[in-house]
Design a protein around this motif. Sequence first.
Motif, PDB file in Angstrom:
ATOM      1  N   ASP A 165      -3.565   3.240   1.880  1.00 39.98           N
ATOM      2  CA  ASP A 165      -3.972   2.094   0.772  1.00 39.98           C
ATOM      3  C   ASP A 165      -3.948   3.091  -0.519  1.00 39.98           C
ATOM      4  OD1 ASP A 165      -4.230   0.024  -0.432  1.00 39.98           O
ATOM      5  OD2 ASP A 165      -5.969  -0.580   0.489  1.00 39.98           O
ATOM      6  N   ASP A 166      -3.700   2.566  -1.671  1.00 39.17           N
ATOM      7  CA  ASP A 166      -3.766   3.093  -2.896  1.00 39.17           C
ATOM      8  C   ASP A 166      -3.116   4.273  -3.119  1.00 39.17           C
ATOM      9  OD1 ASP A 166      -5.663   0.934  -3.565  1.00 39.17           O
ATOM     10  OD2 ASP A 166      -7.483   1.950  -3.154  1.00 39.17           O
ATOM     11  N   PHE A 167      -1.888   4.525  -2.205  1.00 41.04           N
ATOM     12  CA  PHE A 167      -1.127   5.708  -2.493  1.00 41.04           C
ATOM     13  C   PHE A 167      -0.939   6.147  -3.547  1.00 41.04           C
ATOM     14  CE2 PHE A 167       2.309   8.698  -1.687  1.00 41.04           C
ATOM     15  CZ  PHE A 167       1.762   9.362  -0.797  1.00 41.04           C
TER      16      PHE A 167
ATOM     17  N   ILE B 228       1.884   1.315  -2.419  1.00 42.16           N
ATOM     18  CA  ILE B 228       1.942   2.210  -3.527  1.00 42.16           C
ATOM     19  C   ILE B 228       0.981   1.452  -4.475  1.00 42.16           C
ATOM     20  CG2 ILE B 228       3.226   2.524  -5.627  1.00 42.16           C
ATOM     21  CD1 ILE B 228       5.898   2.061  -4.008  1.00 42.16           C
ATOM     22  N   ASP B 229       0.034   2.139  -5.193  1.00 45.98           N
ATOM     23  CA  ASP B 229      -1.102   1.605  -6.015  1.00 45.98           C
ATOM     24  C   ASP B 229      -0.390   0.759  -7.260  1.00 45.98           C
ATOM     25  OD1 ASP B 229      -3.978   1.763  -6.162  1.00 45.98           O
ATOM     26  OD2 ASP B 229      -3.620   2.177  -8.208  1.00 45.98           O
ATOM     27  N   LYS B 230      -1.135   0.102  -7.514  1.00 45.67           N
ATOM     28  CA  LYS B 230      -0.745  -0.927  -8.877  1.00 45.67           C
ATOM     29  C   LYS B 230      -0.786  -0.140 -10.062  1.00 45.67           C
ATOM     30  CE  LYS B 230      -2.983  -4.828 -11.612  1.00 45.67           C
ATOM     31  NZ  LYS B 230      -2.737  -4.023 -12.764  1.00 45.67           N
TER      32      LYS B 230
ATOM     33  N   ALA C  54       4.678  -2.430  -2.409  1.00 53.37           N
ATOM     34  CA  ALA C  54       4.234  -2.151  -3.802  1.00 53.37           C
ATOM     35  C   ALA C  54       3.163  -3.359  -3.947  1.00 53.37           C
ATOM     36  CB  ALA C  54       5.304  -2.603  -4.744  1.00 53.37           C
ATOM     37  N   GLU C  55       2.080  -2.771  -4.423  1.00 54.50           N
ATOM     38  CA  GLU C  55       0.899  -3.694  -4.833  1.00 54.50           C
ATOM     39  C   GLU C  55       0.821  -4.009  -6.164  1.00 54.50           C
ATOM     40  OE1 GLU C  55      -2.722  -2.455  -2.897  1.00 54.50           O
ATOM     41  OE2 GLU C  55      -2.952  -1.037  -4.352  1.00 54.50           O
ATOM     42  N   GLY C  56       0.184  -4.875  -6.707  1.00 52.28           N
ATOM     43  CA  GLY C  56       0.289  -5.257  -8.154  1.00 52.28           C
ATOM     44  C   GLY C  56       1.270  -5.545  -8.936  1.00 52.28           C
TER      45      GLY C  56
HETATM   46 CA    CA Z   1      -5.535  -0.605  -5.538  1.00 51.71          CA
END
Ligand code: CA
Length: 273
Positions: free
Chosen positions: A175-177, A197-199, A231-233
Motif C-alpha cells: 500500500d501507499d507505494f 500507487i499512492d494518491k 492506482a489509488e486516489g
Molecule cells: Ca494513501
Amino acid sequence: AAIVCSLITSLAIVIARRFLFSHRGIHGEVKSAIKRKEFILHFQLQVDARTGKVVGVEALVRWLHPERGLIYPDVFIPVLEEFGLMTELTELVVEQAAAEFADWTFTERFHLGINFPPDYFLSDKHGQGLISQAKLLKSRGIQLGLEITERQLLDQRAKAAITDLREFGLEVLIDDFGTGQTSLAMLESTPIDYLKIDKCFVDTIGSDSVNTPVLDAIIAMAHGLNLNLIAEGVEHRSQAEYLLARDVTLHQGYLYSKPKPLEQLSQLRQGQA
Ligand code: CA
Ligand code: C2E
Ligand code: CA
Ligand code: CA
C-alpha cells in the motif's frame, strides 16, 4: 510534492486529534470502543477502467462514536497504535468484513482488500483464524487481500508470516507505494501480488510537478518486474486516461466511487463481478 502533501495532511490530523481528544481517559475510551465494537466499515470500489467493471472493494474502517459521530481512521488509528490495540482492531475488521459479505457469492473472482498494520504479523494470534476465514470467502469467489503499508520496515518474522499467508492463498498488496523508504528492498525479499500507487503520485498527473516522472518510473518498474498495479486516489477523467495510456488498468478513487456502506454501493451486484 509527495512530502508536502503528507505534511499538510499530518498537520490537519494532529489538530483534529487534539480537538477531539483533549481530555484524559482516551485510553479507556478506545479500549471500550473495541469492546463495544463501535467500528463500522465503508467499502470503496476497485474498477477495471478499460471496461468500468467492478473487480473488488477495499474495506475502510470508521469509528462510529456514540457522541461525536463518525471519526476517520487518520484521526484514531495513531491513538490505537499508541496503545497497542491495532491487532484487536484488525481482527474486528476482518470479522466484520466477512460478516458483511456472508450472503454474497461471486461467479468471477472478487477482491476484498483489508488494511493490515505490520505489527499484526508479529503477534502469535494471526494465522489459522485468518487462513480459515480466507478459505471460506474464497469458496464464494471472494479473494482476501492483505494491504500492507511500506511505511515501516518489515522485520524478518513479519515477512515470513506474510509469505506463509500468501502460500495459503491470500493476496499481498503493498500500500501507499512510493512513499516509504523500503520499497525496493521489500520488492526483492517479499513475494507480492500488487503495488498500490499512492494518491500523491496520481495527484501530479496534469500538473507540471517534478513527481510525474516518479510516477512514470514506478509504472515502468512494476511492468518490468511483472507486478500488478492499482492506482489509488483517481479523481479526474484525465488522470484515468493518463494511467490507461500507460497500461495501469485497475483504479480506485472518487471518480468511480467514494467509500460507502456496502448496502449503498449500488454498482455492486452479487455474482456480477
Ligand atoms: Ca494513501
Ligand atoms: P489507504 O489504505 O491509503 O486508503 C485510501 C484512503 O484514500 C481512504 O481514506 C480513502 O477514502 C481515500 N481515497 C480513496 N480515493 C480517493 C480519492 O479519489 N480522493 C481522495 N481525496 N481520497 C481518496 P480513509 O478511509 O480516510 O483511510 C485513511 C487510511 O487509514 C487508509 O489509507 C489506511 O492506511 C488507514 N485505514 C483505513 N481503514 C483501516 C483498517 O481497517 N485498518 C488499518 N490498519 N488501517 C486502515
Ligand atoms: Ca489501503
Ligand atoms: Ca493506500
